[in-house]
Design a protein around this motif. Structure first.
Motif, PDB file in Angstrom:
ATOM      1  N   LEU A 156       0.861  -1.183   0.000  1.00 50.21           N
ATOM      2  CA  LEU A 156       0.000   0.000   0.000  1.00 50.21           C
ATOM      3  C   LEU A 156       0.895   1.230   0.000  1.00 50.21           C
ATOM      4  CD1 LEU A 156      -2.913   1.081   0.136  1.00 50.21           C
ATOM      5  CD2 LEU A 156      -2.716   1.030   2.633  1.00 50.21           C
ATOM      6  N   GLU A 157       0.880   1.972  -1.091  1.00 54.62           N
ATOM      7  CA  GLU A 157       1.793   3.107  -1.272  1.00 54.62           C
ATOM      8  C   GLU A 157       3.225   2.626  -1.018  1.00 54.62           C
ATOM      9  OE1 GLU A 157       0.501   5.432  -2.790  1.00 54.62           O
ATOM     10  OE2 GLU A 157      -1.605   5.272  -2.276  1.00 54.62           O
ATOM     11  N   GLY A 158       3.958   3.265  -0.100  1.00 54.28           N
ATOM     12  CA  GLY A 158       5.350   2.865   0.133  1.00 54.28           C
ATOM     13  C   GLY A 158       5.536   1.909   1.289  1.00 54.28           C
ATOM     14  N   ALA A 159       4.461   1.224   1.700  1.00 57.31           N
ATOM     15  CA  ALA A 159       4.533   0.259   2.801  1.00 57.31           C
ATOM     16  C   ALA A 159       4.209  -1.144   2.293  1.00 57.31           C
ATOM     17  CB  ALA A 159       3.559   0.640   3.918  1.00 57.31           C
ATOM     18  N   GLY A 161      11.718  -0.851  -5.705  1.00 50.46           N
ATOM     19  CA  GLY A 161      10.434  -0.208  -5.948  1.00 50.46           C
ATOM     20  C   GLY A 161      10.157   1.011  -5.096  1.00 50.46           C
ATOM     21  N   ARG A 162      11.173   1.493  -4.356  1.00 47.73           N
ATOM     22  CA  ARG A 162      11.083   2.724  -3.572  1.00 47.73           C
ATOM     23  C   ARG A 162      10.152   2.617  -2.358  1.00 47.73           C
ATOM     24  NH1 ARG A 162      11.124   3.709  -8.779  1.00 47.73           N
ATOM     25  NH2 ARG A 162       8.871   3.897  -8.948  1.00 47.73           N
ATOM     26  N   PHE A 163       9.954   1.421  -1.854  1.00 50.78           N
ATOM     27  CA  PHE A 163       9.223   1.244  -0.597  1.00 50.78           C
ATOM     28  C   PHE A 163      10.117   1.699   0.561  1.00 50.78           C
ATOM     29  CE2 PHE A 163       6.884  -1.391  -3.443  1.00 50.78           C
ATOM     30  CZ  PHE A 163       5.603  -1.501  -2.931  1.00 50.78           C
ATOM     31  N   VAL A 164       9.487   2.159   1.639  1.00 46.57           N
ATOM     32  CA  VAL A 164      10.265   2.648   2.776  1.00 46.57           C
ATOM     33  C   VAL A 164       9.916   1.940   4.085  1.00 46.57           C
ATOM     34  CG1 VAL A 164      10.641   4.910   1.732  1.00 46.57           C
ATOM     35  CG2 VAL A 164       8.642   4.557   3.206  1.00 46.57           C
ATOM     36  N   ARG A 183       6.294   6.261  11.019  1.00 45.73           N
ATOM     37  CA  ARG A 183       6.891   5.642   9.836  1.00 45.73           C
ATOM     38  C   ARG A 183       5.827   5.249   8.821  1.00 45.73           C
ATOM     39  NH1 ARG A 183      11.892   1.769  11.948  1.00 45.73           N
ATOM     40  NH2 ARG A 183      12.577   3.135  13.667  1.00 45.73           N
ATOM     41  N   LEU A 184       4.685   4.792   9.321  1.00 46.97           N
ATOM     42  CA  LEU A 184       3.592   4.436   8.419  1.00 46.97           C
ATOM     43  C   LEU A 184       3.107   5.659   7.658  1.00 46.97           C
ATOM     44  CD1 LEU A 184       1.469   2.448   7.338  1.00 46.97           C
ATOM     45  CD2 LEU A 184       0.095   2.954   9.373  1.00 46.97           C
ATOM     46  N   GLY A 185       2.951   6.786   8.359  1.00 47.08           N
ATOM     47  CA  GLY A 185       2.514   8.000   7.691  1.00 47.08           C
ATOM     48  C   GLY A 185       3.479   8.413   6.594  1.00 47.08           C
ATOM     49  N   ARG A 186       4.775   8.290   6.858  1.00 41.37           N
ATOM     50  CA  ARG A 186       5.768   8.609   5.832  1.00 41.37           C
ATOM     51  C   ARG A 186       5.623   7.676   4.639  1.00 41.37           C
ATOM     52  NH1 ARG A 186      11.416   6.634   5.680  1.00 41.37           N
ATOM     53  NH2 ARG A 186      12.474   7.736   4.009  1.00 41.37           N
ATOM     54  N   ALA A 187       5.427   6.383   4.914  1.00 34.19           N
ATOM     55  CA  ALA A 187       5.321   5.404   3.834  1.00 34.19           C
ATOM     56  C   ALA A 187       4.083   5.636   2.981  1.00 34.19           C
ATOM     57  CB  ALA A 187       5.299   3.986   4.411  1.00 34.19           C
ATOM     58  N   LEU A 188       2.983   6.013   3.617  1.00 32.13           N
ATOM     59  CA  LEU A 188       1.751   6.240   2.866  1.00 32.13           C
ATOM     60  C   LEU A 188       1.817   7.512   2.027  1.00 32.13           C
ATOM     61  CD1 LEU A 188      -0.929   5.172   5.497  1.00 32.13           C
ATOM     62  CD2 LEU A 188      -0.010   3.838   3.588  1.00 32.13           C
ATOM     63  N   ASP A 205       4.014   7.990  -3.262  1.00 34.86           N
ATOM     64  CA  ASP A 205       2.998   7.681  -4.271  1.00 34.86           C
ATOM     65  C   ASP A 205       3.569   7.060  -5.542  1.00 34.86           C
ATOM     66  OD1 ASP A 205       4.248   9.847  -5.388  1.00 34.86           O
ATOM     67  OD2 ASP A 205       2.491  11.156  -5.390  1.00 34.86           O
ATOM     68  N   ASP A 206       4.884   6.767  -5.539  1.00 34.16           N
ATOM     69  CA  ASP A 206       5.470   6.178  -6.742  1.00 34.16           C
ATOM     70  C   ASP A 206       6.107   4.815  -6.471  1.00 34.16           C
ATOM     71  OD1 ASP A 206       7.577   7.108  -5.226  1.00 34.16           O
ATOM     72  OD2 ASP A 206       8.704   7.957  -6.916  1.00 34.16           O
ATOM     73  N   ALA A 207       5.744   4.187  -5.358  1.00 39.26           N
ATOM     74  CA  ALA A 207       6.275   2.852  -5.067  1.00 39.26           C
ATOM     75  C   ALA A 207       5.738   1.851  -6.090  1.00 39.26           C
ATOM     76  CB  ALA A 207       5.893   2.424  -3.650  1.00 39.26           C
ATOM     77  N   ASP A 208       6.584   0.896  -6.458  1.00 39.11           N
ATOM     78  CA  ASP A 208       6.221  -0.042  -7.520  1.00 39.11           C
ATOM     79  C   ASP A 208       6.721  -1.439  -7.175  1.00 39.11           C
ATOM     80  OD1 ASP A 208       5.652  -1.391  -9.854  1.00 39.11           O
ATOM     81  OD2 ASP A 208       7.091  -0.302 -11.093  1.00 39.11           O
TER      82      ASP A 208
END
Length: 217
Positions: free
Chosen positions: A124-127, A155-158, A185-190, A193-196
């Motif tokens: 989900l987004e970057g998570a 994929g740029r996930f954090v 950290r979750l808020g940052r990950a969400l 918007d370009d995680a793949d």
């Protein structure tokens, strides 16, 4: 409490909670919001030399999303070391729906036409929220985890959420953080918007996976 939809389940993840059941045969589903959360810092993934050699040797064919339902069912099976699991039928159905929507993914280790290990979770987004893994051959789940980390890095996930700290996960660098820090950290990950999840080819070799991890560390 079962009756919410797969879309509502995504909203639960965005709030920082996840579902579990008390037992395989218990139809009830509960939402969990633990005081302490296990997370794996992606750029500090601990990879032993022995496991790195194994990954580089490609003992398994690693596939992505080719047998999602089978991975979930196998994770739900009782084993000699684990007599009961938290994955019941409603949970299987929910994650199957998330997979059809493109949010849930599996990383699988095959030898021929035999599935020997794997894991699944939700992107989900970057998570990425890791749900469960299994192994039917030496290091199969570890190989799957290594490929997952490489895929998330590429994929740029954090954030890789492992839910709970365990002795098994600690060897990879999983750390336990309080709920407030997890929410940060979750808020940052969400906000990514370009995680793949598909940034790496499905047929990525172990050597390429290790290269991605090395470059990110």
């Amino acid at each position: 409490m079962y009756g919410f939809s797969s879309r509502e389940l995504l909203a639960c993840y965005a709030r920082g909670v996840f579902p579990m059941a008390d037992a395989r045969d218990d139809e009830r589903v509960f939402l969990i919001d633990p005081d302490e959360r296990g997370v794996l810092p992606l750029t500090d993934f601990h990879l032993s030399r022995r496991l790195a050699r194994t990954v580089r040797a490609d003992p398994y064919e690693v596939r992505i999303d080719t047998a999602f339902d089978q991975v979930v069912r196998t994770c739900a099976e009782a084993t000699p070391d684990r007599g009961e699991t938290w994955i019941n039928q409603p949970i299987e159905q929910l994650y199957g729906e998330l997979h059809e929507l493109g949010y849930a993914h599996s990383v699988e280790c095959w030898r021929g036409d035999v599935l020997l290990g794997g894991l699944y979770g939700v992107a989900l987004e970057g998570a990425f929220f890791g749900e469960s893994m299994f192994s039917r051959a030496r290091d199969a789940s570890k190989v799957a985890l290594t490929h997952l980390v490489a895929r998330l890095l590429a994929g740029r996930f954090v954030l890789l959420d492992c839910q709970f700290m365990t002795e098994h996960l600690a060897q990879f660098g999983v750390e336990e953080i309080p709920r407030a820090e997890y929410q940060r950290r979750l808020g940052r990950a969400l906000g990514v918007d370009d995680a793949d999840f598909g940034a790496l080819p499905a047929a990525t070799t172990g050597a390429v996976a290790l290269q991605v991890i090395t470059q990110a560390s």
